[in-house]
Design a protein around this motif. Structure first.
Motif, PDB file in Angstrom:
ATOM      1  N   VAL A  30      -4.744 -15.539   1.071  1.00  0.00           N
ATOM      2  CA  VAL A  30      -3.403 -14.988   0.856  1.00  0.00           C
ATOM      3  C   VAL A  30      -3.489 -13.601   0.219  1.00  0.00           C
ATOM      4  CG1 VAL A  30      -1.239 -15.311  -0.401  1.00  0.00           C
ATOM      5  CG2 VAL A  30      -2.300 -17.233   0.768  1.00  0.00           C
ATOM      6  N   THR A  31      -4.391 -13.428  -0.727  1.00  0.00           N
ATOM      7  CA  THR A  31      -4.564 -12.113  -1.358  1.00  0.00           C
ATOM      8  C   THR A  31      -4.964 -11.073  -0.318  1.00  0.00           C
ATOM      9  OG1 THR A  31      -5.182 -13.139  -3.448  1.00  0.00           O
ATOM     10  CG2 THR A  31      -5.833 -10.842  -3.131  1.00  0.00           C
ATOM     11  N   SER A  32      -5.868 -11.426   0.556  1.00  0.00           N
ATOM     12  CA  SER A  32      -6.282 -10.504   1.619  1.00  0.00           C
ATOM     13  C   SER A  32      -5.107 -10.186   2.541  1.00  0.00           C
ATOM     14  CB  SER A  32      -7.438 -11.118   2.410  1.00  0.00           C
ATOM     15  OG  SER A  32      -7.792 -10.280   3.475  1.00  0.00           O
ATOM     16  N   LEU A  33      -4.320 -11.189   2.882  1.00  0.00           N
ATOM     17  CA  LEU A  33      -3.156 -10.981   3.746  1.00  0.00           C
ATOM     18  C   LEU A  33      -2.159 -10.016   3.097  1.00  0.00           C
ATOM     19  CD1 LEU A  33      -1.656 -11.961   6.351  1.00  0.00           C
ATOM     20  CD2 LEU A  33      -0.589 -13.687   4.899  1.00  0.00           C
ATOM     21  N   VAL A  34      -1.865 -10.226   1.819  1.00  0.00           N
ATOM     22  CA  VAL A  34      -0.905  -9.362   1.131  1.00  0.00           C
ATOM     23  C   VAL A  34      -1.473  -7.953   0.953  1.00  0.00           C
ATOM     24  CG1 VAL A  34       0.281  -8.985  -1.069  1.00  0.00           C
ATOM     25  CG2 VAL A  34       0.307 -11.240  -0.019  1.00  0.00           C
ATOM     26  N   THR A  35      -2.731  -7.863   0.522  1.00  0.00           N
ATOM     27  CA  THR A  35      -3.346  -6.555   0.260  1.00  0.00           C
ATOM     28  C   THR A  35      -3.531  -5.745   1.537  1.00  0.00           C
ATOM     29  OG1 THR A  35      -4.503  -7.486  -1.630  1.00  0.00           O
ATOM     30  CG2 THR A  35      -5.351  -5.421  -0.755  1.00  0.00           C
ATOM     31  N   ASN A  36      -3.945  -6.381   2.614  1.00  0.00           N
ATOM     32  CA  ASN A  36      -4.303  -5.648   3.824  1.00  0.00           C
ATOM     33  C   ASN A  36      -3.199  -5.563   4.873  1.00  0.00           C
ATOM     34  OD1 ASN A  36      -6.969  -5.183   2.856  1.00  0.00           O
ATOM     35  ND2 ASN A  36      -7.483  -7.276   3.420  1.00  0.00           N
ATOM     36  N   ILE A  37      -2.194  -6.406   4.798  1.00  0.00           N
ATOM     37  CA  ILE A  37      -1.123  -6.368   5.801  1.00  0.00           C
ATOM     38  C   ILE A  37       0.208  -5.955   5.162  1.00  0.00           C
ATOM     39  CG2 ILE A  37       0.189  -7.747   7.488  1.00  0.00           C
ATOM     40  CD1 ILE A  37      -2.690  -7.428   8.353  1.00  0.00           C
ATOM     41  N   PHE A  38       0.690  -6.738   4.208  1.00  0.00           N
ATOM     42  CA  PHE A  38       2.024  -6.482   3.659  1.00  0.00           C
ATOM     43  C   PHE A  38       2.088  -5.232   2.790  1.00  0.00           C
ATOM     44  CE2 PHE A  38       2.318 -11.053   4.621  1.00  0.00           C
ATOM     45  CZ  PHE A  38       3.450 -11.035   5.415  1.00  0.00           C
ATOM     46  N   ASN A  39       1.107  -5.039   1.920  1.00  0.00           N
ATOM     47  CA  ASN A  39       1.133  -3.847   1.066  1.00  0.00           C
ATOM     48  C   ASN A  39       1.186  -2.556   1.880  1.00  0.00           C
ATOM     49  OD1 ASN A  39       1.246  -5.238  -1.307  1.00  0.00           O
ATOM     50  ND2 ASN A  39      -0.869  -4.853  -1.918  1.00  0.00           N
ATOM     51  N   PRO A  40       0.323  -2.364   2.894  1.00  0.00           N
ATOM     52  CA  PRO A  40       0.422  -1.115   3.671  1.00  0.00           C
ATOM     53  C   PRO A  40       1.748  -0.978   4.426  1.00  0.00           C
ATOM     54  CG  PRO A  40      -1.721  -2.124   4.006  1.00  0.00           C
ATOM     55  CD  PRO A  40      -0.884  -3.104   3.248  1.00  0.00           C
ATOM     56  N   LEU A  41       2.275  -2.095   4.964  1.00  0.00           N
ATOM     57  CA  LEU A  41       3.546  -2.020   5.692  1.00  0.00           C
ATOM     58  C   LEU A  41       4.691  -1.607   4.768  1.00  0.00           C
ATOM     59  CD1 LEU A  41       3.390  -5.168   8.017  1.00  0.00           C
ATOM     60  CD2 LEU A  41       3.361  -2.773   8.711  1.00  0.00           C
ATOM     61  N   ILE A  42       4.794  -2.256   3.618  1.00  0.00           N
ATOM     62  CA  ILE A  42       5.869  -1.914   2.688  1.00  0.00           C
ATOM     63  C   ILE A  42       5.603  -0.557   2.042  1.00  0.00           C
ATOM     64  CG2 ILE A  42       7.065  -2.639   0.575  1.00  0.00           C
ATOM     65  CD1 ILE A  42       6.509  -5.548   1.441  1.00  0.00           C
ATOM     66  N   GLY A  43       4.339  -0.249   1.776  1.00  0.00           N
ATOM     67  CA  GLY A  43       3.992   1.064   1.230  1.00  0.00           C
ATOM     68  C   GLY A  43       4.387   2.181   2.178  1.00  0.00           C
ATOM     69  N   ALA A  44       4.234   1.950   3.488  1.00  0.00           N
ATOM     70  CA  ALA A  44       4.619   2.962   4.478  1.00  0.00           C
ATOM     71  C   ALA A  44       6.119   3.222   4.416  1.00  0.00           C
ATOM     72  CB  ALA A  44       4.207   2.507   5.869  1.00  0.00           C
ATOM     73  N   ALA A  45       6.886   2.202   4.126  1.00  0.00           N
ATOM     74  CA  ALA A  45       8.337   2.378   4.010  1.00  0.00           C
ATOM     75  C   ALA A  45       8.694   3.264   2.814  1.00  0.00           C
ATOM     76  CB  ALA A  45       9.021   1.019   3.869  1.00  0.00           C
ATOM     77  N   ASP A  47       6.516   5.643   1.758  1.00  0.00           N
ATOM     78  CA  ASP A  47       5.638   6.811   1.928  1.00  0.00           C
ATOM     79  C   ASP A  47       4.478   6.788   0.920  1.00  0.00           C
ATOM     80  OD1 ASP A  47       4.799   9.087   3.227  1.00  0.00           O
ATOM     81  OD2 ASP A  47       5.919  10.432   1.895  1.00  0.00           O
ATOM     82  N   ALA A  48       3.783   5.633   0.861  1.00  0.00           N
ATOM     83  CA  ALA A  48       2.617   5.481  -0.007  1.00  0.00           C
ATOM     84  C   ALA A  48       1.532   4.767   0.797  1.00  0.00           C
ATOM     85  CB  ALA A  48       2.961   4.681  -1.246  1.00  0.00           C
ATOM     86  N   ALA A  49       0.272   4.893   0.364  1.00  0.00           N
ATOM     87  CA  ALA A  49      -0.832   4.255   1.076  1.00  0.00           C
ATOM     88  C   ALA A  49      -0.737   2.725   1.003  1.00  0.00           C
ATOM     89  CB  ALA A  49      -2.171   4.716   0.516  1.00  0.00           C
ATOM     90  N   SER A  50      -0.265   2.203  -0.108  1.00  0.00           N
ATOM     91  CA  SER A  50      -0.084   0.753  -0.236  1.00  0.00           C
ATOM     92  C   SER A  50       1.067   0.493  -1.179  1.00  0.00           C
ATOM     93  CB  SER A  50      -1.359   0.087  -0.754  1.00  0.00           C
ATOM     94  OG  SER A  50      -1.532   0.350  -2.126  1.00  0.00           O
ATOM     95  N   LEU A  51       1.448  -0.754  -1.286  1.00  0.00           N
ATOM     96  CA  LEU A  51       2.555  -1.133  -2.153  1.00  0.00           C
ATOM     97  C   LEU A  51       2.214  -0.882  -3.617  1.00  0.00           C
ATOM     98  CD1 LEU A  51       5.375  -2.345  -2.065  1.00  0.00           C
ATOM     99  CD2 LEU A  51       4.364  -4.601  -2.180  1.00  0.00           C
ATOM    100  N   ASP A  52       0.935  -0.995  -3.961  1.00  0.00           N
ATOM    101  CA  ASP A  52       0.521  -0.757  -5.353  1.00  0.00           C
ATOM    102  C   ASP A  52       0.760   0.693  -5.768  1.00  0.00           C
ATOM    103  OD1 ASP A  52      -0.257  -3.378  -5.518  1.00  0.00           O
ATOM    104  OD2 ASP A  52      -2.379  -2.983  -5.188  1.00  0.00           O
ATOM    105  N   GLU A  53       0.746   1.616  -4.800  1.00  0.00           N
ATOM    106  CA  GLU A  53       0.945   3.029  -5.109  1.00  0.00           C
ATOM    107  C   GLU A  53       2.401   3.468  -4.947  1.00  0.00           C
ATOM    108  OE1 GLU A  53      -1.742   5.098  -2.559  1.00  0.00           O
ATOM    109  OE2 GLU A  53      -3.505   4.102  -3.402  1.00  0.00           O
ATOM    110  N   SER A  54       3.247   2.566  -4.491  1.00  0.00           N
ATOM    111  CA  SER A  54       4.655   2.925  -4.322  1.00  0.00           C
ATOM    112  C   SER A  54       5.462   2.440  -5.524  1.00  0.00           C
ATOM    113  CB  SER A  54       5.208   2.297  -3.035  1.00  0.00           C
ATOM    114  OG  SER A  54       5.163   0.904  -3.107  1.00  0.00           O
ATOM    115  N   LEU A  55       6.612   3.010  -5.676  1.00  0.00           N
ATOM    116  CA  LEU A  55       7.519   2.687  -6.769  1.00  0.00           C
ATOM    117  C   LEU A  55       6.832   2.791  -8.133  1.00  0.00           C
ATOM    118  CD1 LEU A  55       9.360  -0.361  -5.175  1.00  0.00           C
ATOM    119  CD2 LEU A  55      10.222   1.962  -5.368  1.00  0.00           C
TER     120      LEU A  55
END
Length: 164
Positions: A30-45, A47-55
């Protein structure tokens, strides 16, 4: 020492150990799924490389340095929790509940009702009713009723008290 040995040899401890190992492996997926799929998708929304770098909100400190509040990382953790909860529910809880429901329904259907013998009171009441029906004279109305002593018979030798 004896209590510890009993605790370790219980079946529940083994089941718990297996659950922890499977849970750790599942968490990695699950961690891999969130880190590698969801974080980049939401981060792109955002304008960040991943969700950790956004907001990211930067606030100044008293020493002149700054501190970062990582709201995107918190959202990523919340998404990870929801995914784990959904997978546990749909892959474990729902199938096990369905299996238990079918198993209990099958067991209930296979159980035949046990014939409960009548109680002493029920048997005696039935015998009384049968004897009453056999000994009762048929009245003009056609019913079998127990004879009722006449009031005039009360003082005779064969009355309710019998001979004296």
């Amino acid at each position: 020492m004896k209590g510890f040995k009993e605790f370790i040899l219980r079946g529940n401890v083994i089941d718990l150990a297996v659950a922890v190992v499977i849970g750790a492996a599942f968490t990695a997926i699950v961690t891999s799924l969130v880190t590698n799929i969801f974080n980049p998708l939401i981060g792109a929304a955002f304008d960040a490389a991943s969700l950790d770098e956004s907001l990211v909100v930067t606030i100044p400190t008293l020493s002149g340095k700054s501190a970062d509040l990582l709201f995107g990382a918190v959202i990523g953790s919340a998404i990870q929790f929801v995914i784990i909860a959904a997978v546990v529910y749909f892959c474990l809880v729902l199938p096990v509940n369905g299996l238990l429901k079918r198993t209990f329904a099958r067991q209930k259907a296979e159980e035949t009702p046990v014939d409960v013998p009548p109680t002493d009171v029920e048997l005696l009441s039935e015998i009384r009713d049968l004897l009453r029906a056999q000994n009762a004279p048929v009245t003009a109305s056609g019913s079998h009723a127990a004879p009722v002593a006449d009031a005039s018979d009360a003082n005779t030798a064969n009355g309710p008290l019998g001979s004296r």
